[in-house]
Design a protein around this motif. Structure first.
Motif, mmCIF file in Angstrom:
data_model
loop_
_atom_site.group_PDB
_atom_site.id
_atom_site.type_symbol
_atom_site.label_atom_id
_atom_site.label_comp_id
_atom_site.label_asym_id
_atom_site.label_seq_id
_atom_site.Cartn_x
_atom_site.Cartn_y
_atom_site.Cartn_z
ATOM 1 N N UNK A 27 1.005 -1.121 0.102
ATOM 2 C CA UNK A 27 0.065 -0.050 -0.048
ATOM 3 C C UNK A 27 0.710 1.016 -0.022
ATOM 4 N N UNK A 28 1.965 1.304 0.890
ATOM 5 C CA UNK A 28 2.757 2.345 1.125
ATOM 6 C C UNK A 28 3.727 2.711 -0.313
ATOM 7 N N UNK A 29 3.925 1.445 -1.130
ATOM 8 C CA UNK A 29 4.706 1.340 -2.288
ATOM 9 C C UNK A 29 3.845 2.192 -3.316
ATOM 10 N N UNK A 30 2.400 1.756 -3.486
ATOM 11 C CA UNK A 30 1.709 2.333 -4.371
ATOM 12 C C UNK A 30 1.362 3.639 -4.051
ATOM 13 N N UNK A 31 1.290 4.090 -2.945
ATOM 14 C CA UNK A 31 1.018 5.496 -2.576
ATOM 15 C C UNK A 31 2.465 6.493 -2.901
ATOM 16 N N UNK A 32 3.381 5.786 -2.811
ATOM 17 C CA UNK A 32 4.774 6.456 -3.126
ATOM 18 C C UNK A 32 4.842 6.675 -4.672
ATOM 19 N N UNK A 33 4.662 5.609 -5.462
ATOM 20 C CA UNK A 33 4.655 5.545 -6.849
ATOM 21 C C UNK A 33 3.817 6.682 -7.256
ATOM 22 N N UNK A 34 2.441 6.691 -6.686
ATOM 23 C CA UNK A 34 1.557 7.946 -7.019
ATOM 24 C C UNK A 34 2.059 9.426 -6.719
ATOM 25 N N UNK A 35 2.748 9.207 -5.659
ATOM 26 C CA UNK A 35 3.450 10.689 -5.485
ATOM 27 C C UNK A 35 4.570 11.184 -6.398
ATOM 28 N N UNK A 36 5.228 9.778 -6.983
ATOM 29 C CA UNK A 36 6.331 10.221 -7.720
ATOM 30 C C UNK A 36 5.587 10.448 -9.191
ATOM 31 N N UNK A 37 4.689 9.987 -9.548
ATOM 32 C CA UNK A 37 3.934 10.516 -11.049
ATOM 33 C C UNK A 37 3.467 11.743 -10.726
ATOM 34 N N UNK A 38 2.801 12.371 -9.576
ATOM 35 C CA UNK A 38 2.589 13.457 -9.310
ATOM 36 C C UNK A 38 3.472 14.629 -9.588
ATOM 37 N N UNK A 39 4.808 14.265 -8.970
ATOM 38 C CA UNK A 39 5.939 15.156 -9.110
ATOM 39 C C UNK A 39 6.116 15.167 -10.474
ATOM 40 N N UNK A 40 6.378 14.070 -11.179
ATOM 41 C CA UNK A 40 6.928 14.129 -12.371
ATOM 42 C C UNK A 40 5.780 14.835 -13.510
ATOM 43 N N UNK A 41 4.645 14.783 -13.046
ATOM 44 C CA UNK A 41 3.590 15.466 -13.866
ATOM 45 C C UNK A 41 3.375 16.952 -13.811
ATOM 46 N N UNK A 42 3.763 17.238 -12.326
ATOM 47 C CA UNK A 42 3.718 18.833 -12.038
ATOM 48 C C UNK A 42 5.171 19.467 -12.799
ATOM 49 N N UNK A 43 6.118 18.643 -12.615
ATOM 50 C CA UNK A 43 7.313 19.328 -13.410
ATOM 51 C C UNK A 43 7.265 19.475 -14.839
ATOM 52 N N UNK A 44 6.652 18.101 -15.419
ATOM 53 C CA UNK A 44 6.290 18.171 -17.083
ATOM 54 C C UNK A 44 5.344 19.511 -17.409
ATOM 55 N N UNK A 45 4.413 19.620 -16.561
ATOM 56 C CA UNK A 45 3.314 20.766 -16.882
ATOM 57 C C UNK A 45 4.218 22.035 -16.592
ATOM 58 N N UNK A 46 4.974 22.255 -15.795
ATOM 59 C CA UNK A 46 5.564 23.716 -15.557
ATOM 60 C C UNK A 46 6.685 23.805 -16.930
ATOM 61 N N UNK A 47 7.266 22.636 -17.315
ATOM 62 C CA UNK A 47 8.246 22.759 -18.397
ATOM 63 C C UNK A 47 7.419 22.985 -19.582
ATOM 64 N N UNK A 48 6.228 22.923 -19.801
ATOM 65 C CA UNK A 48 5.641 22.598 -21.103
ATOM 66 C C UNK A 48 4.761 23.934 -21.405
ATOM 67 N N UNK A 49 4.793 24.784 -20.222
ATOM 68 C CA UNK A 49 3.885 25.906 -20.532
ATOM 69 C C UNK A 49 4.468 26.755 -21.571
ATOM 70 N N UNK A 50 5.782 26.915 -21.859
ATOM 71 C CA UNK A 50 6.291 27.721 -22.857
ATOM 72 C C UNK A 50 6.263 27.224 -24.140
ATOM 73 N N UNK A 51 6.383 28.186 -25.195
ATOM 74 C CA UNK A 51 6.347 27.273 -26.446
ATOM 75 C C UNK A 51 7.852 26.950 -26.841
ATOM 76 N N UNK A 52 8.044 25.952 -27.677
ATOM 77 C CA UNK A 52 9.251 25.085 -27.933
ATOM 78 C C UNK A 52 10.160 25.846 -28.796
#
Length: 415
Positions: free
Chosen positions: A238-263
């Motif tokens: 259960x803790x491993x699944x929760x930890x994996x979800x948190x890692x996905x959240x961090x990666x998603x926030x990082x990608x969302x912040x980086x993709x706001x500007x044009x390429x």
């Protein structure tokens, strides 16, 4: 004997006054209003002088034409009258009344001919001056508005995420230079803000990734112990699944912040290849859920970042598989080129999504009151990331509910 301490001295006056220094004669500043007033006023004055000169010359020519004698005496003894301009007086055996009437008619005719000639030539002169004035005014307006074009080009470059560009307009200290300087100051502040934001995102992601990675390692080590009790094994999973979800959240926030500007740096990317890779990554999950994936992807090449474009396709296909019908579900992935744009379409069966709830799908962490967003398999950032990446490539993404349930996601990118 005690001495009274001297009162504190006043702080020194600042040597720099933050207020804008005003010129002693502000009305002498070469503003745009004064320059345009002098320019067009001078043009009107020059055009008026030229028109008056032409009319004066035409009037003088008309007067010379009208001053020519209408007749002349050709015989002294038996007086006879001959005229080239007034043929009516050449007729013989005329009474004095008839002769005077012919002379009056000839004078009126000659005056009217001179006025008609003056009017026609004046109209031609006015037309010529109007053409010259419009051409000169167009050239002068382009010269005056050239700084605005420079400001517009810089703003367009900045819209493409090139915050290092500056206008650096030279010339007189007028409203346009003041606007350009203000724009440069704003760009400087924006660049500092974006740089600080990128630095913060990088540092925060690093600080968040490290403890999550440590937690995952510790949990995996404990789960690998065969002597651990069953309750501890279940808690660790259960803790491993929760930890994996948190890692996905961090990666998603990082990608969302980086993709706001044009390429800025773009390379040719085939949407068909991107879609095929996304389908390959989701194929096992689709087979486990009994979802059929149909792929029809002819080549559709666009300029962009291949990793980010693959993220769009992966997020859309993952959502289409995860939020599908419990039985006999399918996902269809197609690419095509329409009207000079590349289109990626992901359609799927699934629960019915009301049309008024479509916009909420693209908001971060927004969940609808439907089965589609009720699952705990995602972090609520997939479609937000897809929309940000599409916008960064100059495109857009649109969602439409399917008849009978499910969605049709349509991504349009410029070629």
């Amino acid at each position: 004997m005690t001495t009274t301490p001297a009162p504190p001295t006043a702080p020194p006056k600042p040597t720099w006054d933050p207020r804008r220094v005003e010129t002693p004669f502000p009305w002498l500043r070469p503003t745009i209003r004064i320059r345009l007033t002098l320019l067009y006023g001078g043009m009107f004055l020059i055009a008026g002088i030229m028109l008056l000169s032409i009319i004066y010359l035409l009037a003088a020519q008309a007067l010379n034409t009208g001053a020519e004698p209408l007749f002349k005496i050709v015989s002294g003894t038996d007086i006879k009258v001959a005229s080239d301009n007034c043929p009516a007086v050449n007729a013989g055996n005329q009474t004095l009344t008839e002769f005077n009437a012919s002379i009056s008619a000839c004078i009126d005719h000659q005056r009217q001919a001179a006025l008609d000639n003056l009017l026609s030539r004046s109209l031609l002169a006015l037309l010529g001056l109007a053409i010259i004035a419009f051409a000169f005014g167009y050239a002068m307006a382009g010269r005056v508005l050239a700084p605005l074009g420079r400001i517009t080009r810089t703003a367009r470059a900045v819209a493409g995420s090139d915050l290092s560009r500056r206008i650096e307009l030279d010339g007189p200290d007028d409203e346009l230079k003041e606007l350009a300087d203000t724009f440069d100051d704003m760009l400087e502040r924006l660049q500092r803000a974006f740089t600080a934001q990128q630095r913060f995102v990088g540092n925060a992601s690093h600080e968040l990734r490290t403890p999550l990675a440590i937690n995952r390692t510790l949990l995996e080590v404990h789960l690998s112990d065969p002597a651990a009790p069953a309750e501890l094994q279940q808690l660790g999973k259960t803790l491993l699944a929760t930890n994996e979800r948190s890692e996905q959240l961090v990666e998603g926030l990082l990608l969302l912040a980086r993709s706001d500007n044009q390429i800025v740096e773009r390379k040719p990317v085939d949407l068909a290849e991107v879609a095929s890779r996304a389908v390959d990554q989701v194929r096992a999950e689709a087979d486990a859920k009994g979802v059929e994936i149909r792929v029809k992807c002819p080549p559709a090449v666009v300029p962009g970042n291949g990793v980010l474009l693959e993220r769009i396709a992966l997020n859309l296909v993952q959502n289409a598989v995860r939020y599908n019908a419990p039985q006999d579900g399918w996902v269809e992935v197609t690419t095509q080129v329409q009207h000079g744009q590349a289109v990626l379409v992901v359609s799927n069966t699934g629960p019915v999504v009301p049309a008024y709830e479509i916009d909420n799908l693209f908001e971060p962490f927004r969940r609808l009151r439907t089965e589609r967003t009720g699952s705990d398999k995602g972090v609520g950032l997939g479609l937000s990331i897809a929309r940000s990446v599409a916008r960064a490539h100059g495109g857009h993404i649109v969602a439409q509910p399917r008849e009978g349930g499910g969605l049709v996601m349509r991504v349009t990118l410029p070629i």
